[in-house]
Design an enzyme around this catalytic site. Sequence first.
Site, short mmCIF file in Angstrom:
data_model
loop_
_atom_site.label_atom_id
_atom_site.label_comp_id
_atom_site.label_asym_id
_atom_site.label_seq_id
_atom_site.Cartn_x
_atom_site.Cartn_y
_atom_site.Cartn_z
N TYR A 152 0.87 -1.18 0.00
CA TYR A 152 0.00 0.00 0.00
C TYR A 152 0.90 1.23 0.00
O TYR A 152 1.80 1.35 0.83
CB TYR A 152 -0.90 -0.01 1.25
CG TYR A 152 -1.81 1.20 1.37
CD1 TYR A 152 -2.91 1.34 0.52
CD2 TYR A 152 -1.56 2.19 2.32
CE1 TYR A 152 -3.76 2.45 0.63
CE2 TYR A 152 -2.40 3.29 2.44
CZ TYR A 152 -3.49 3.42 1.60
OH TYR A 152 -4.33 4.51 1.70
N ASP A 247 9.42 2.65 -0.32
CA ASP A 247 8.39 3.31 0.48
C ASP A 247 8.64 2.93 1.93
O ASP A 247 8.26 1.84 2.37
CB ASP A 247 7.01 2.86 0.00
CG ASP A 247 5.89 3.51 0.82
OD1 ASP A 247 6.21 4.12 1.87
OD2 ASP A 247 4.73 3.40 0.42
N LYS A 275 4.76 9.25 8.83
CA LYS A 275 4.49 8.72 10.16
C LYS A 275 5.49 9.23 11.22
O LYS A 275 5.35 10.33 11.71
CB LYS A 275 4.44 7.19 10.10
CG LYS A 275 3.29 6.71 9.16
CD LYS A 275 2.93 5.29 9.40
CE LYS A 275 2.00 4.73 8.31
NZ LYS A 275 0.60 4.95 8.56
N1 HOZ Z 1 -0.70 2.89 6.37
C1 HOZ Z 1 -1.85 3.02 7.19
C2 HOZ Z 1 -2.67 1.77 7.14
N2 HOZ Z 1 -1.96 0.63 6.89
C3 HOZ Z 1 -2.63 4.23 6.84
C4 HOZ Z 1 -3.72 4.52 7.76
C5 HOZ Z 1 -4.89 5.06 7.04
O1 HOZ Z 1 -5.07 4.74 5.85
O2 HOZ Z 1 -5.65 5.78 7.66
#
Ligand code: HOZ
Length: 449
Positions: A152, A247, A275
Amino acid sequence: MNSPKKVKLEQTRSQEIFRRATDVLVGGVNSPVRAFRAVGGEPIIADHAAGAHLWDADGNEYIDYVCSWGALILGHAHPKVVQAIAHQAARGTSYGMPTELEVELAQRVRNVFPSCEKVRFVSSGTEATMSAVRLARAATGRDLIVKFEGCYHGHSDSFLSEAGSGLATLGIAGCPGVPQVLAELTLNVPYNDVAAVEKVFDLHRDKIGAVIVEPIAANMGLVPPKSGFLQALREITVRHGALLIFDEVISGFRVCHGGAQTLFGITPDLTTLGKIIGGGLPVGAYGGRRDLMDRVAPLGPVYQAGTLSGNPLAMSAGIASLDLLVAPGFYESLEARSKRLGDGIAAAIGETGAVATSARAGSLLTLFFAREPVTDYSAAKKCDTRKFAGFFGGMLDRGILLAPSQFEAMFVSAAHSDADIDRTVAAVRESLAAIAGQYGTALLKKCVT
Ligand code: HOZ
């Protein structure tokens, strides 16, 4: 500590807030991963948090392993971070002009990520990856990008096919609204599959501008790279004149100070961060080789901008956080705590005979309801998500807050104490045993306390 189980029927405040939320907010949430769709019930309505603990609107206390989806490596409301934010807030929250704070944070990033010769701050990980891919396309003059199924990279158009995190949780394989012509520029291959990467390059050769990868995948649950996988990506991209984008929005400053690229000794062309570098405030960054980054406006024509980019509150929180990470023994102690949890989970699986496996990379962990270790997205998707839902509920009842999805990681912070970990392990054992009873699929070998 309130027992969430005992007061569940009285959670009127949370229910009342969520009812109002669903009236005015889409699905009652501002990010789909916060909805409890995959686990049933309604989301926790957070009221406040400190260290490793979070309290909901009804006063129920949880040991928190979401930790703002990995942003809070120091735990909630670390006094030094709070102080830095308060100090800056009193001096102004946003100027729309450059500040020394941006320089200070960029230098800290570059000191531990030497591959980031130059850095650009943005406001989210999504912006960071979107911008990095734009830059890679501009620098190579090639439009195709390769990404990995189950990874992701935020929610920009190029990354929403076969993606992990909320898309995996909600079973969205491709996102309506993404133009087909754009979706076709993203080539998905299985994570950890070097042969598939070779094949896609054989097919498309000099049309692929970049490979983007989570060097430690943490959005399909935690899936570490197989030995040699990342090295192969580096070698293949160099051979074909494509760029390699790591990433590290999750892994940066988490798996070790210099992220996965330091851990595995690989130098990507571009890196995306987020983050932890914002200390819990909205931030993202991309950085890389000087010759690449100098193509970004105003030095070059690759345009990317943002009113709140390099926001002074976020920079201050980031600086305060990163300065705490250099304390002697910080990562060693986080590793010890995380190992205690990982070992405890593995033992609980063994003791209860649950059909489950666990994975850990530093302070990232996932308990998969799978028979075999999960090494890619197709294996992750085979997990028993119904069992995960039961497990999640069991943990919540015992005061442990996990991400409400099989396809996310647990985040251990420096604020989790050994006592927190031991309580968590006990809850894992009890919850697994409860599921075994519920579904009759496991052979209980030991009674739980
Ligand atoms: N990377 C986070 C979820 N795996 C993002 C949190 C979100 O999308 O709010």
